[in-house]
Design an enzyme around this catalytic site. Structure first.
Site, PDB file in Angstrom:
ATOM      1  CG  LEU A  42     -21.488   1.838  -0.567  1.00 24.10           C
ATOM      2  CD1 LEU A  42     -20.146   2.202   0.057  1.00 24.10           C
ATOM      3  CD2 LEU A  42     -22.142   0.701   0.207  1.00 24.10           C
ATOM      4  CG  HIS A  43     -19.674   5.055  -5.813  1.00 23.56           C
ATOM      5  ND1 HIS A  43     -19.833   6.134  -4.962  1.00 23.56           N
ATOM      6  CD2 HIS A  43     -18.417   5.152  -6.288  1.00 23.56           C
ATOM      7  CE1 HIS A  43     -18.731   6.854  -4.945  1.00 23.56           C
ATOM      8  NE2 HIS A  43     -17.840   6.272  -5.735  1.00 23.56           N
ATOM      9  CG  LEU A  44     -18.789  -2.690  -6.561  1.00 24.36           C
ATOM     10  CD1 LEU A  44     -17.734  -2.983  -5.495  1.00 24.36           C
ATOM     11  CD2 LEU A  44     -19.688  -3.911  -6.734  1.00 24.36           C
TER      12      LEU A  44
END
Ligand code: AMP
Length: 761
Positions: A658-660
């Protein structure tokens, strides 16, 4: 026992009064810092606290800030403190030294023991608190020692004790163990003959054949102290360039596994090594099939030489489990003679099924010295690989081929369910069969080395060609994901790739994540000599991956798609490339930024691969990611008030973990090349972090849109919404468009502007 030898820092007895001590331990992993602290704490009458970064986070590795907080609170409680972390660089010590004051003396105890000894201890230890053990420890210790800066009194220490051998350590132990609650220690520098001298040669110097000082006595802290035997040996050592494995063998004995070649250490340290396609292969036929080592090493070198220039950025690694392996040393010597680029080809001592976790070496492809039946069993590499890969490999192998002739290979894409894939990052196993000289095995050549060498050459050719075909295929995938898939600006998109270049199948339509169908890819079809279609691996993987969006899935990720995952899980291996590391997140620059400023905030939570996996219980993780993203955006806005930022997630990311995205809205980047790139940041495919947070807290999951159609939407300016026929035309337009951002972006804090920039940029 202590000898004050620094004239400028003469020891002087301090007035007896109760003073706490903060002892900053300084030393490489394996130098004995924890043992030192524990020993003192066991026998001292003074109340001590030990602050260890490896365990500070509820028994897990934590941050410097946590250490600072704990140290300060222990001091407030009247305890003296051991700060048990490496602290080898001045900068790493500065903030801790500041904890000193009128009531707190700050000391340094430097365990400056020989590199060889530290490595030996690190590789041998098991269940180390910080999980720094085995082969990977060698590289880490080596790297740390390169940066070592011995502490100086001018940093703010009131006392520095330098220990360069076991006797010094014992003396320091006695000193600190004997401290009563009211005792103080004289100020000054102790144990250091010549503060400017480089006391200890790092491994790399040994490797470069730099002679160690012969006068061992001069390195001891005191002329009265005898020099222990192992240190005499260390200082006199002069090792050959390619012999780190022997160095480690010497240091750690025969049990050492996964020791790293210096090239691995240096390549792996450059941050992106996990992306370097690598084939790890065992020597074929030399073990069970009793092929002559000399002849086999000639063939390996001949074939490596032939392929090494075709490799691009890929590399080949000959692996053997045993330190004293004859074939490894023959090949190493011959490779050196032929000046084969050691970054492209090197040898490695380790278990081929644990190269990443056991030795820090990332290999996306491993070769199996298979049997003709392509079945598990036997001993050695074949048994180990089948066993480590689990039943998935057997099934996948049986789908490709039933048997193998000597000299041939078969590529088997490893299903993502295999532990070798998830744990080690292996995407393909290439089974290869060499010639047999063992009369007790099938197809024995009865000593016919003319034929034997011919078959062995054929086997390596087949193996290396198979690897190259995988590399080329993965390069295309990777480029499709991040870089250079140019789409025609018209609507006629090639659906052989999704936004990330995931090629699906070569035959039938198959379904992916959200049940969206993609046509077959012809242009990315690659076959090896036995007709294996590499893309079928993705098909096989993806066919198991057709759950509806929004349902937590175990998606298949190719090797290139795991780079962020590896960074999040092992940030210390990539730390030179990272902007921030904390317990919860890692922040880094996007490797292919699609705007002037484009960074990624990675969650470090294992098992949270993408937005579709996020549920209510992960809300706090997302809040942290958001806060960190905002912090960085604010920093960038402070530096350049003309920028504007959005923070958000891709509905269907290409990269695991998960990456923003924190991305400036100029989209001024050479990496922004096609419609998919544009639409992935400028349609509902991009889910604003603020909205995601709201959705998760209200509904327990994020709403993921139909990304297929979103990505193929026409190109529209994100400010004035005008349509444009091509990326170059769009880019030229946005470079001058000053229309206000649409109100939808201005609502709910979706767009971040500089505080003083009330008018839009
Ligand atoms: P997503 O579509 O959300 O998975 O985006 C993945 C992002 O990761 C893209 O913007 C890529 O440019 C970026 N990227 C790919 N590989 C790397 C890498 N090794 N390091 C940093 N960023 C990467």
């Amino acid at each position: 026992m202590e000898t004050d030898i620094d004239d400028t820092c003469k020891a002087k007895d301090e007035e007896k009064k109760s003073k706490q001590i903060l002892v900053i331990m300084v030393g490489a992993p394996g130098s004995g810092k924890s043992t030192f602290c524990e020993h003192v704490m066991r026998s001292s009458a003074r109340p001590w606290a030990r602050i260890c970064q490896d365990t500070i986070n509820k028994g897990k590795s934590g941050t410097k800030v946590q250490c600072l907080t704990s140290a300060s609170s222990a001091l407030k409680k009247g305890k003296s403190v051991f700060l048990d972390r490496c602290n080898l660089e001045r900068e790493q010590r500065t903030d801790f030294v500041k904890l000193g004051g009128p009531e707190v003396d700050v000391h340094a105890v430097v365990l400056d023991l020989p590199a060889k000894l530290c490595i030996s201890r690190s590789v041998k230890r098991i269940e180390h608190e910080g999980n720094l053990q085995g082969g990977k420890a060698a590289a880490v210790v080596n790297r740390m020692l390169q940066k070592k800066e011995l502490p100086k009194l001018s940093e703010g220490f009131s006392r520095i004790t330098l220990c360069q051998n076991e006797n010094d350590v014992q003396a320091a132990l006695d000193t600190y163990s004997g401290l009563g609650p009211l005792d103080t220690l004289p100020h000054g520098s102790f144990g250091q003959k010549n503060p400017d001298a480089k006391i200890q040669l790092g491994i790399m110097k040994f490797l470069k054949k730099v002679d160690a000082p012969s006068n061992t006595g001069s390195t001891a802290s005191s002329t009265q102290d005898p020099v222990p035997p192992q240190i005499t040996e260390e200082k006199n050592s002069c090792l050959e360039g390619q012999e780190i494995t022997s160095l480690l063998s010497d240091a750690a004995g025969e049990e050492v596994k996964g020791t790293e070649n210096p090239e691995v250490a240096s390549v792996n340290q450059n941050g992106s090594s996990s992306d370097v396609p690598t084939l790890a292969f065992p020597s074929l036929s030399t073990s069970d099939f009793q092929f002559n080592n000399e002849k086999a090493s000639d063939v390996i070198i001949e074939k490596v030489e032939e392929f090494v220039n075709k490799l691009g950025n890929a590399r080949l690694v000959l692996v053997d489990l045993t330190q004293g392996s004859k074939i490894l040393s023959l090949v190493r010597a011959k490779a050196a003679q032929k000046h084969i680029n050691p970054k492209k080809f090197f040898t490695f001592v380790g278990d081929i099924t644990r190269l990443y976790t056991g030795g820090g070496l990332c290999c996306n492809v491993i070769a199996n010295a298979a049997n003709w039946r392509l079945k598990p069993g036997g001993g050695g590499v074949n048994a180990a690989i089948f066993s480590a890969a689990g039943p998935a490999l057997e099934v996948a192998t049986a789908e490709r081929a039933k048997s193998l002739y000597p000299g041939n290979s078969v590529i088997v894409p490893l299903p993502s369910t295999s532990p070798l894939c998830g744990r080690e990052g292996v995407t393909h196993v290439i089974h290869v069969l060499g010639p047999n000289m063992n009369p007790r095995r099938p197809n024995c050549l009865d000593g016919d080395y003319v034929k034997g060498c011919e078959i062995l050459r054929k086997a390596y050719t087949s193996l290396f060609e198979g690897f190259l075909s995988i590399v080329r295929s993965q390069e295309k995938l990777s480029k499709g994901c991040n870089e250079d898939i140019r789409l025609e600006p018209s609507v006629s998109q090639d659906h052989s790739e999704d936004v990330h270049g995931n090629y699906i199948s070569t035959g039938d339509k198959i379904k992916r994540d959200g049940g969206h169908e993609y046509e077959q890819s012809k242009k990315c079809k690659t076959q090896n000599e036995v007709g294996t279609d590499i893309n079928l691996s993705r098909a096989a993987n993806l066919s198991a991956d057709n759950e509806k969006i929004g349902v937590s899935t175990s998606k298949a990720w190719g090797s290139w798609a795991q780079a962020l995952y590896r960074t999040a899980m092992y940030p210390e291996r990539h730390k030179d490339d990272l902007l921030e590391i904390s317990d919860d997140v890692v922040v880094l620059n996007d490797l292919y930024p699609k705007a002037q400023k484009h960074i990624l905030v990675l969650s470090r939570f294992d098992g949270l691969d993408r937005l579709a996996d996020v549920r209510n219980e992960h809300l706090q993780i997302l809040q942290t990611m958001h806060a960190v993203g905002m912090k960085w955006a604010e920093k960038f806005l402070h530096e350049d008030a003309s920028l504007a930022f959005r923070l958000g997630y891709h509905s269907a990311p290409s990269m695991r973990q998960l990456h923003l995205h924190v991305i400036s809205q100029d989209f001024n980047s050479k990496h922004l090349k096609n419609k998919k790139h544009w639409n992935s940041f400028n349609t509902a495919f991009f889910c604003d972090s603020v909205d995601v947070l709201e959705e998760i807290s209200n509904h327990g999951k994020a709403t993921l849109k139909d990304y297929d159609s979103l990505l193929s939407m026409e190109l529209r300016c994100h400010r004035c919404r005008s349509a444009h026929p091509s990326i170059p035309r769009l880019k030229s337009h946005i470079s001058s468009c000053r229309a206000p951002f649409p109100s939808s972006l201005l609502e709910n804090g979706r767009l971040m502007l500089a505080p003083r920039n009330t008018a839009q940029p």
